[in-house]
Write a protein that holds these residues in place. Structure first.
Motif, PDB file in Angstrom:
ATOM      1  N   ARG A 185      77.879  88.191  59.204  1.00  0.00           N
ATOM      2  CA  ARG A 185      78.164  89.221  58.199  1.00  0.00           C
ATOM      3  C   ARG A 185      79.667  89.373  57.989  1.00  0.00           C
ATOM      4  O   ARG A 185      80.135  89.535  56.855  1.00  0.00           O
ATOM      5  N   ARG A 189      81.572  88.880  54.449  1.00  0.00           N
ATOM      6  CA  ARG A 189      82.178  90.066  53.842  1.00  0.00           C
ATOM      7  C   ARG A 189      83.697  90.073  53.943  1.00  0.00           C
ATOM      8  O   ARG A 189      84.363  90.770  53.177  1.00  0.00           O
ATOM      9  N   PHE A 197      73.733  98.367  55.970  1.00  0.00           N
ATOM     10  CA  PHE A 197      73.381  97.041  56.477  1.00  0.00           C
ATOM     11  C   PHE A 197      74.318  96.606  57.596  1.00  0.00           C
ATOM     12  O   PHE A 197      74.760  95.457  57.644  1.00  0.00           O
ATOM     13  N   PRO A 227      66.461  89.215  52.135  1.00  0.00           N
ATOM     14  CA  PRO A 227      67.294  90.242  51.505  1.00  0.00           C
ATOM     15  C   PRO A 227      66.835  91.649  51.881  1.00  0.00           C
ATOM     16  O   PRO A 227      65.641  91.891  52.076  1.00  0.00           O
ATOM     17  N   TYR A 228      67.789  92.545  51.993  1.00  0.00           N
ATOM     18  CA  TYR A 228      67.573  93.954  52.324  1.00  0.00           C
ATOM     19  C   TYR A 228      67.186  94.176  53.785  1.00  0.00           C
ATOM     20  O   TYR A 228      66.905  95.301  54.183  1.00  0.00           O
ATOM     21  N   GLY A 231      71.277  92.603  55.070  1.00  0.00           N
ATOM     22  CA  GLY A 231      72.352  92.689  54.090  1.00  0.00           C
ATOM     23  C   GLY A 231      71.789  92.991  52.716  1.00  0.00           C
ATOM     24  O   GLY A 231      70.572  93.058  52.521  1.00  0.00           O
ATOM     25  N   SER A 232      72.673  93.162  51.771  1.00  0.00           N
ATOM     26  CA  SER A 232      72.253  93.457  50.403  1.00  0.00           C
ATOM     27  C   SER A 232      71.592  92.235  49.776  1.00  0.00           C
ATOM     28  O   SER A 232      71.680  91.119  50.298  1.00  0.00           O
ATOM     29  N   TYR A 233      70.965  92.446  48.630  1.00  0.00           N
ATOM     30  CA  TYR A 233      70.341  91.325  47.923  1.00  0.00           C
ATOM     31  C   TYR A 233      71.383  90.267  47.572  1.00  0.00           C
ATOM     32  O   TYR A 233      71.127  89.065  47.681  1.00  0.00           O
ATOM     33  N   GLU A 235      73.931  89.373  49.158  1.00  0.00           N
ATOM     34  CA  GLU A 235      74.342  88.571  50.313  1.00  0.00           C
ATOM     35  C   GLU A 235      73.336  87.480  50.644  1.00  0.00           C
ATOM     36  O   GLU A 235      73.641  86.555  51.398  1.00  0.00           O
TER      37      GLU A 235
END
Length: 260
Positions: A185, A189, A197, A227-228, A231-233, A235
């Protein structure tokens, strides 16, 4: 996503991962294994490994590897689920088309579930599925599923059943998995961020596949996060590898460890 589609997605994901939650796995010493004669070669028609539907409303594809011939009961179950899912998704796609305004684009729905072999040892077949679907929402959805088949006992088992002591194995796996997830992550990021997340999703709730090259012993574990989940969709998916250690190897039941 419509309520019908949400229910279908949940059914597919949960059915495909049924028995995989490690917290439901049996623990303790290994019981004596029944002595069974070697199974005769099983031949399945190529058509049994494929379910395909192509209509104006739906593009549906389910595919299984030929190695599933060694697990005919599991193959039959997965194929039956796919056939039922194709019917449900066709009905859902038709309903979605009818509900859309006349001037709205009528995009066809799609579903792909592609099963492949993750590991194949003398006593164990582990398959994983990559799942993608679009049911009329803002964007497609995707996720994963795993299955484990004991060849000698000819039955499905859970990830936790691979170990003589799942609690001890989970204690070893979790910190390594969470550290690797945090590192991935951070790499994506560029910085540590506060948000929903940042937690480490419980290992026992995630599909976990084995890492193994043909002809080699199991070399690690791959935690599959859609996804979700971590992490976010935007990602995307996370596939987090946890390498094998001597301590983990000592906890795996010997018959499952050795490659063919």
């Amino acid at each position: 996503m419509t309520m019908r589609a949400m229910a279908l997605w949940a059914m597919l994901a949960l059915a495909a991962c049924d028995g995989q939650k490690a917290k439901e796995a049996s623990a303790g010493a290994e019981t004596a294994r029944p002595q069974t004669a070697p199974a005769a070669d099983v031949v399945v028609p190529a058509s049994d490994l494929l379910v395909k539907r192509d209509t104006a409303e739906l593009d549906f594809l389910w595919r299984a590897p030929p190695e599933l011939a060694e697990a005919p009961t599991l193959l039959a179950t997965l194929r039956a689920q796919a056939l039922e899912s194709a019917k449900e998704m066709q009905a859902g796609a038709l309903e979605d088309m009818k509900l859309r305004p006349a001037d709205a684009p009528k995009l066809a729905h799609f579903f792909v579930q592609d099963w492949t072999v993750a590991a194949d040892t003398d006593a164990l077949l582990n398959i994983r599925a990559d799942i993608s679907m679009y049911t009329g929402g803002a964007h497609p959805n995707h996720g994963f599923a795993v299955k484990y088949w004991d060849k000698a006992e000819r039955r499905e088992i859970s990830f936790g059943d691979l170990f003589t002591d799942w609690s001890a194995a989970e204690t070893l796996l979790t910190p390594a998995y969470c550290s690797a997830l945090d590192a991935e992550r951070l790499s994506r990021r560029g910085e540590i961020q506060d948000g929903i997340f940042n937690d480490c999703p419980p290992l026992g709730d995630q599909p976990v596949a084995l890492v193994s090259w043909p002809g080699q012993d199991i070399s690690g574990f791959r935690v599959l996060l859609g996804p979700y989940v971590a992490g976010s969709y935007a990602e995307g998916d996370f596939e987090i590898d946890v390498p094998m250690t001597d301590a983990l190897r000592a906890l795996i039941k010997p018959q499952y460890l050795k490659a063919q």
